[in-house]
Design a protein around this motif. Structure first.
Motif, PDB file in Angstrom:
ATOM      1  N   ARG A 196      12.287   9.460  -5.148  1.00  8.75           N
ATOM      2  CA  ARG A 196      12.346   9.599  -3.676  1.00  8.75           C
ATOM      3  C   ARG A 196      11.499   8.368  -3.112  1.00  8.75           C
ATOM      4  O   ARG A 196      11.772   7.462  -2.207  1.00  8.75           O
ATOM      5  N   VAL A 197      10.084   8.359  -3.649  1.00  5.38           N
ATOM      6  CA  VAL A 197       9.234   7.588  -3.041  1.00  5.38           C
ATOM      7  C   VAL A 197       9.404   6.398  -3.690  1.00  5.38           C
ATOM      8  O   VAL A 197       9.143   5.266  -2.966  1.00  5.38           O
ATOM      9  N   MET A 198       9.907   6.075  -4.581  1.00  9.37           N
ATOM     10  CA  MET A 198      10.191   4.615  -5.360  1.00  9.37           C
ATOM     11  C   MET A 198      11.504   4.190  -4.650  1.00  9.37           C
ATOM     12  O   MET A 198      11.528   2.958  -4.321  1.00  9.37           O
ATOM     13  N   ALA A 199      12.105   4.815  -4.161  1.00  7.98           N
ATOM     14  CA  ALA A 199      13.242   4.373  -3.116  1.00  7.98           C
ATOM     15  C   ALA A 199      12.918   3.979  -2.005  1.00  7.98           C
ATOM     16  O   ALA A 199      13.580   2.757  -1.349  1.00  7.98           O
ATOM     17  N   ALA A 200      12.057   4.666  -1.368  1.00 11.50           N
ATOM     18  CA  ALA A 200      11.515   4.241  -0.005  1.00 11.50           C
ATOM     19  C   ALA A 200      10.662   2.965  -0.193  1.00 11.50           C
ATOM     20  O   ALA A 200      10.614   2.112   0.821  1.00 11.50           O
ATOM     21  N   PHE A 201       9.749   2.712  -1.402  1.00 10.67           N
ATOM     22  CA  PHE A 201       9.146   1.616  -1.488  1.00 10.67           C
ATOM     23  C   PHE A 201      10.140   0.478  -1.670  1.00 10.67           C
ATOM     24  O   PHE A 201       9.973  -0.572  -1.290  1.00 10.67           O
ATOM     25  N   GLN A 202      11.134   0.585  -2.572  1.00 14.60           N
ATOM     26  CA  GLN A 202      12.075  -0.522  -2.758  1.00 14.60           C
ATOM     27  C   GLN A 202      12.864  -0.933  -1.427  1.00 14.60           C
ATOM     28  O   GLN A 202      13.034  -2.271  -0.961  1.00 14.60           O
ATOM     29  N   ALA A 203      13.141  -0.024  -0.617  1.00 13.47           N
ATOM     30  CA  ALA A 203      13.599  -0.227   0.900  1.00 13.47           C
ATOM     31  C   ALA A 203      12.740  -0.947   1.432  1.00 13.47           C
ATOM     32  O   ALA A 203      13.079  -1.973   2.239  1.00 13.47           O
ATOM     33  N   LEU A 204      11.500  -0.495   1.809  1.00 16.19           N
ATOM     34  CA  LEU A 204      10.336  -1.142   2.669  1.00 16.19           C
ATOM     35  C   LEU A 204      10.177  -2.587   1.714  1.00 16.19           C
ATOM     36  O   LEU A 204      10.288  -3.702   2.838  1.00 16.19           O
ATOM     37  N   PHE A 264       0.808  -1.251   0.122  1.00 19.78           N
ATOM     38  CA  PHE A 264       0.075  -0.028   0.141  1.00 19.78           C
ATOM     39  C   PHE A 264       0.854   1.384   0.132  1.00 19.78           C
ATOM     40  O   PHE A 264       1.612   1.337   0.728  1.00 19.78           O
ATOM     41  N   ILE A 265       0.574   2.004  -0.791  1.00 21.49           N
ATOM     42  CA  ILE A 265       1.021   3.498  -0.905  1.00 21.49           C
ATOM     43  C   ILE A 265       0.016   4.568  -0.873  1.00 21.49           C
ATOM     44  O   ILE A 265      -0.796   4.552  -1.625  1.00 21.49           O
ATOM     45  N   GLY A 266       0.424   5.493   0.098  1.00 25.41           N
ATOM     46  CA  GLY A 266      -0.834   6.571   0.028  1.00 25.41           C
ATOM     47  C   GLY A 266      -0.237   7.790   0.658  1.00 25.41           C
ATOM     48  O   GLY A 266       0.663   7.686   1.320  1.00 25.41           O
ATOM     49  N   ASN A 267      -1.207   8.766   0.658  1.00 24.12           N
ATOM     50  CA  ASN A 267      -1.113   9.955   1.494  1.00 24.12           C
ATOM     51  C   ASN A 267      -0.986   9.812   2.807  1.00 24.12           C
ATOM     52  O   ASN A 267      -1.528   8.545   3.169  1.00 24.12           O
ATOM     53  N   ASP A 268      -1.009  10.818   3.729  1.00 25.53           N
ATOM     54  CA  ASP A 268      -1.333  10.850   5.032  1.00 25.53           C
ATOM     55  C   ASP A 268      -2.826  10.734   5.439  1.00 25.53           C
ATOM     56  O   ASP A 268      -3.561  11.750   5.263  1.00 25.53           O
ATOM     57  N   PRO A 311       3.802  -3.854   9.592  1.00 29.24           N
ATOM     58  CA  PRO A 311       5.132  -3.200   8.690  1.00 29.24           C
ATOM     59  C   PRO A 311       4.855  -2.072   7.937  1.00 29.24           C
ATOM     60  O   PRO A 311       4.017  -1.952   7.169  1.00 29.24           O
ATOM     61  N   GLY A 312       5.863  -0.864   7.815  1.00 33.60           N
ATOM     62  CA  GLY A 312       5.645   0.127   7.150  1.00 33.60           C
ATOM     63  C   GLY A 312       6.546   1.239   7.216  1.00 33.60           C
ATOM     64  O   GLY A 312       7.767   0.726   8.082  1.00 33.60           O
ATOM     65  N   ALA A 313       6.731   2.079   6.290  1.00 33.30           N
ATOM     66  CA  ALA A 313       7.842   3.201   6.446  1.00 33.30           C
ATOM     67  C   ALA A 313       6.986   4.515   6.124  1.00 33.30           C
ATOM     68  O   ALA A 313       5.866   4.577   5.653  1.00 33.30           O
ATOM     69  N   LEU A 340       3.549   2.317   2.931  1.00 33.71           N
ATOM     70  CA  LEU A 340       4.444   3.378   2.430  1.00 33.71           C
ATOM     71  C   LEU A 340       3.737   4.633   2.620  1.00 33.71           C
ATOM     72  O   LEU A 340       2.653   4.872   1.863  1.00 33.71           O
ATOM     73  N   SER A 341       3.868   5.531   3.578  1.00 33.08           N
ATOM     74  CA  SER A 341       3.049   6.653   3.721  1.00 33.08           C
ATOM     75  C   SER A 341       3.735   8.142   3.555  1.00 33.08           C
ATOM     76  O   SER A 341       4.930   8.028   4.098  1.00 33.08           O
TER      77      SER A 341
END
Length: 324
Positions: free
Chosen positions: A278-286, A213-217, A250-252, A232-233
């Motif tokens: 930056r968002v894609m890098a955070a998703f890959q890290a998660l 899941f990827i989304g806004n706050d 689990p999340g980031a 990923l928020s």
């Protein structure tokens, strides 16, 4: 304030989805400690099957019925449920303020104000038997909207993120509210999947059967988190993320670059400062972190331990959700 176990208790949830899911932490802890609260709010009504320990009520059937009425924030009807006309509003308590995560604030009040002894951060959600968690291994739910426009990343950037995910063999699936579909239906012509599901229980199932899941706050991030879907928020600033980041599974969190000296300016420009890369890098890290955790769990030596069973702390044996 010590609650009597034989007193009648109502818990009135706020309207926002995330606030309601956090409020259900209180409900779960009341049940763990022998109380039988009746819960009010549209989120509780639509997710009743996901909270099998919970009793859900409709306000018009419970006027003046309760010894104690608890609300996280002021509502327009909670006082009508109280015999005395008074409520206990968490937002007025010192423990509800500060810098702690919102779940921890509720836990503190449950422990130090209400005097509950057996307290957890869990809200009691149980995935129904007809839902298959993680059924679609490559499906990434993208939630591009929210109730506060200033907290929403840009439409063009979400679409660019979706294209990157598709190139990398993920299956992005946009999820919006029915009232928002008019602003997003056109992207289906580009090949993006877009869904607008009418009930929150259907939204929960769609998220649960996805794998990311990827989304806004926003509230759906909290829903994904308490279901257990890696989340990923996207947040505009660190302080907001500290208190409101999804706090269960689990999340980031991914934040914009901090390159401007003034907080107000950073907030106004945060969408520009948070890049797709930056968002894609955070998703890959998660993804990498979660995959490692799953591998460690699956290769652990459990010896002759009995088969694992799914349990819910605070759930009563044989309990079913009730709508009253």
């Amino acid at each position: 304030m010590k609650l009597r176990t034989d007193s009648s208790i109502a818990v009135v949830l706020p309207s926002p989805i995330g606030d309601s899911l956090i409020g259900l932490v209180l409900v779960n802890n009341l049940i763990r400690n022998g109380y039988r609260p009746v819960v009010f709010g549209w989120v509780a009504e639509q997710l009743a099957d996901w909270f099998p320990h919970m009793t859900v009520g409709r306000p018009d059937a419970w006027q003046g019925a309760f010894d104690t009425v608890i609300e996280l924030r002021p509502t327009d009807y909670a006082s009508t449920l109280s015999r005395s006309g008074r409520t206990l509003c968490f937002a007025t308590l010192p423990e509800y303020g500060g810098a702690k995560h919102m779940v921890d604030r509720v836990v503190d009040i449950a422990t130090n104000v209400l005097g509950l002894r057996d307290v957890t951060r869990a809200n009691g959600l149980v995935v129904p038997a007809d839902v298959m968690p993680g059924r679609f291994a490559n499906r990434v739910v993208i939630h591009p909207t929210g109730s506060h426009p200033e907290k929403m990343w840009g439409r063009a950037k979400f679409l660019a993120l979706s294209r990157v995910l598709i190139r990398r063999r993920w299956q992005p699936s946009f999820l919006v509210a029915p009232a928002e579909i008019g602003g997003w239906s056109d992207i289906a012509e580009e090949g993006h999947e877009v869904n607008a599901l009418p009930r929150l229980s259907e939204v929960a199932k769609w998220i649960a059967e996805s794998s990311w899941f990827i989304g806004n706050d926003s509230g759906l991030g909290h829903l994904a988190s308490c279901i257990g879907v890696p989340t990923l928020s996207l947040f505009m600033r660190q302080g907001l993320a500290r208190s409101w980041r999804p706090g269960w599974g689990p999340g980031a969190v991914v934040l914009p670059l901090s390159v401007l000296p003034f907080g107000g300016l950073r907030e106004r420009l945060w969408q520009r400062l948070l890049s797709v890369r930056r968002v894609m890098a955070a998703f890959q890290a998660l993804h990498g972190k979660h995959a490692c955790a799953v591998r460690r769990y699956s290769t652990a030596d459990f010896g002759d331990a009995p088969a694992a069973q799914t349990t819910c702390i605070g759930m009563l044996p044989g309990a079913r959700s009730r709508r009253l």
